[in-house]
Design an enzyme around this catalytic site. Structure first.
Site, PDB file in Angstrom:
ATOM      1  N   GLU A  65       0.825  -1.220   0.000  1.00  0.00           N
ATOM      2  CA  GLU A  65       0.000   0.000   0.000  1.00  0.00           C
ATOM      3  C   GLU A  65       0.857   1.267   0.000  1.00  0.00           C
ATOM      4  OE1 GLU A  65      -3.290   0.023   2.774  1.00  0.00           O
ATOM      5  OE2 GLU A  65      -3.645   2.153   2.413  1.00  0.00           O
ATOM      6  N   LYS A 107      -8.216  -0.391  10.913  1.00  0.00           N
ATOM      7  CA  LYS A 107      -7.553  -0.844   9.686  1.00  0.00           C
ATOM      8  C   LYS A 107      -6.296  -0.004   9.452  1.00  0.00           C
ATOM      9  CE  LYS A 107      -6.656  -1.122   5.101  1.00  0.00           C
ATOM     10  NZ  LYS A 107      -5.676  -0.303   4.349  1.00  0.00           N
ATOM     11  N   ASP A 127       3.016 -14.122  11.708  1.00  0.00           N
ATOM     12  CA  ASP A 127       1.709 -14.504  11.190  1.00  0.00           C
ATOM     13  C   ASP A 127       0.761 -13.295  11.266  1.00  0.00           C
ATOM     14  OD1 ASP A 127      -0.880 -15.538  10.887  1.00  0.00           O
ATOM     15  OD2 ASP A 127      -0.362 -17.454  11.812  1.00  0.00           O
ATOM     16  N   HIS A 137      -1.847  10.950  -0.794  1.00  0.00           N
ATOM     17  CA  HIS A 137      -1.798   9.752  -1.637  1.00  0.00           C
ATOM     18  C   HIS A 137      -1.614  10.093  -3.105  1.00  0.00           C
ATOM     19  CE1 HIS A 137      -3.570   7.667   1.818  1.00  0.00           C
ATOM     20  NE2 HIS A 137      -3.278   6.548   1.231  1.00  0.00           N
TER      21      HIS A 137
END
Ligand code: NAD
Length: 422
Positions: free
Chosen positions: A82, A260, A276, A374
């Protein structure tokens, strides 16, 4: 490396960055080749890690700068697809650096293994019998992992839960195991499976599931940092950040996205170290809802000096041995870059990355919005998608940003026009 603050780091070539970050890390040739090379793994190693291997996927590893953790300047390796994640973490860490950076602690390295026992007529009596045999059960478990026991870990205690479900009453035994520097799933599952006959004999019931719980509530990592109000853009933005946090803490629709964003930082470091990601993510989200209401994993306050004070607390089941952490050369390189030598230190770095990531996202949302930061990376992605040559990408991005138009159809037009030599 004594200073993680390197102005203009992002403008250096990948080779220059690599050299700065790995100087003094004592990376092996294999680690250097894997971290910097086109193929991080040999196909033989990949084939020994999972089943039916036919290839591999490269994920970029970036390094977040400006982190000071428990007084030590630290580069944070992050594996993520990302855009903006690494830049955002570095920017937020810069706002905390002068105010001392990040401070971390951990509640322990304890995991729970669950053993489900069915067909018990008198669960309370069975529960009492389990406790009567506690030492025998723990000793039996510990015989299965002499290495862990020799390091001071192993099965330490038992809990017995009686769970009335819709159709039956279940007895669920929790093996409380200190897994030290290992994440511990294999270690705990092995113990839980091995002790089955003993549990069935003691209770007279039938053991079915035997598996670790990812809600690692006795392996909580905590991190805190103060972010300079001035560096964040002033009083109003800091107040907006706190109300953005309150929004997330009270509204699960917002909290899902808020958390998130935190996991953007956390999962990237977990992945870079061969740990993991799903185990950590499951633990994080389960812990976020432990009160019965899904909430923010971070808390944000304004301190007495008017600066932004942030804390994070979540389960952090990560290891520096076991699983892929030792076998994957990039994972080994990542640990050396962070200069961590215990699972606890690694957990602290991961929590700091999560807190910084959240600070950066809340700052952007509270000020100019998330899209501005972004823009160029997004335009870059779209240009590659449109089939642009590497040498044309900068020109296409500059044009799209000038036009303030990041629609794919427009970027495709610009790309094609450049390719036609116009
Ligand atoms: P592991 O079994 O490969 O390694 C752990 C073992 O290493 C210990 O049992 C111990 O004997 C030994 N050891 C050596 N030095 C040690 C030290 N300093 N501290 C602790 N132990 C040391 O791995 P693991 O950590 O038990 O399991 C992790 C793996 O399990 C991960 O790959 C994970 O993906 C996988 N897994 C996860 C789940 C889950 O999360 N639900 C379920 C199954 C498997």
């Amino acid at each position: 490396m004594s200073n993680s603050r390197i102005p203009g780091f992002y403008r250096l070539s990948t080779k220059e960055r690599f050299d700065i970050v790995t100087k003094g890390c004592n990376l092996s040739e294999n680690e250097i080749n894997s971290l910097s090379g086109e193929y991080p793994l040999s196909m033989d190693l990949a084939d020994s890690m999972i089943e039916n291997v036919i290839g591999q996927i490269g994920i970029p590893v970036g390094v977040a700068t400006n982190f000071k953790i428990n007084g030590k300047d630290t580069f944070i390796p992050m594996a993520t697809e990302e855009p903006s994640v690494v830049a955002a973490a570095s920017n937020a860490a810069k706002a905390a650096y002068e105010l001392g950076g990040f401070f971390t602690s951990m509640s322990g390295t304890i995991m729970r293994g669950q053993i489900q026992v069915l067909n018990i007529a008198d669960p309370y009596a069975a529960r009492a019998k389990i406790f009567e045999h506690k030492e025998e059960i723990l000793n039996y478990c510990n015989e299965k992992d002499p290495t862990l026991v020799s390091l001071g870990g192993g099965a330490k205690d038992l809990e017995v839960h009686i769970i009335p479900t819709t159709n039956q009453i279940m007895l669920v035994i929790h093996l409380i195991v200190d897994t030290k520097d290992a994440m511990g799933a294999n270690a705990v599952n092995t113990m839980a499976e091995a002790v089955t006959p003993t549990i069935e004999t003691i209770t007279g019931g039938k053991v079915v599931l035997r598996i670790i719980s990812n809600l690692a509530d006795r392996r909580l990592v905590r991190a805190r940092a103060v972010f300079s109000s001035e560096a964040l853009g002033g009083k109003e933005i800091v107040e907006n950040i706190v109300s953005a946090f309150e929004f997330a803490d009270f509204d699960p629709y917002r909290a899902a996205t808020h958390n998130k964003g935190i996991m953007n930082g956390i999962s990237a470091v977990v992945l870079a170290t061969g740990n993991d990601t799903r185990a950590v993510e499951a633990g994080a989200h389960a812990y976020a809802s432990i009160s019965g209401h899904y909430k923010s994993l971070t808390k944000w306050e304004i301190n007495a000096d008017g600066n932004l004070s942030g804390t994070i607390e979540l389960p952090m089941a990560v290891g520096i041995v076991g699983g892929a952490t030792k076998t994957h050369p990039v994972a080994q390189a990542a640990l050396k870059i962070m200069r961590v030598s215990t699972a606890e230190e690694l957990a602290g770095c991961i929590a700091a990355a999560g807190l910084a990531q959240n600070a950066a996202a809340l700052r952007a949302l509270s000020a100019e919005g998330i899209q501005r930061g972004h823009m160029s990376l997004h335009a870059r992605n779209l240009a590659v998608m449109a089939g642009a040559d590497k040498s044309d990408v900068d020109r296409i991005v500059a044009q799209a940003i000038k036009e303030k138009d990041l629609r794919y159809d427009r970027i495709l037009e610009i790309t094609q026009s450049i390719q036609r030599g116009e």
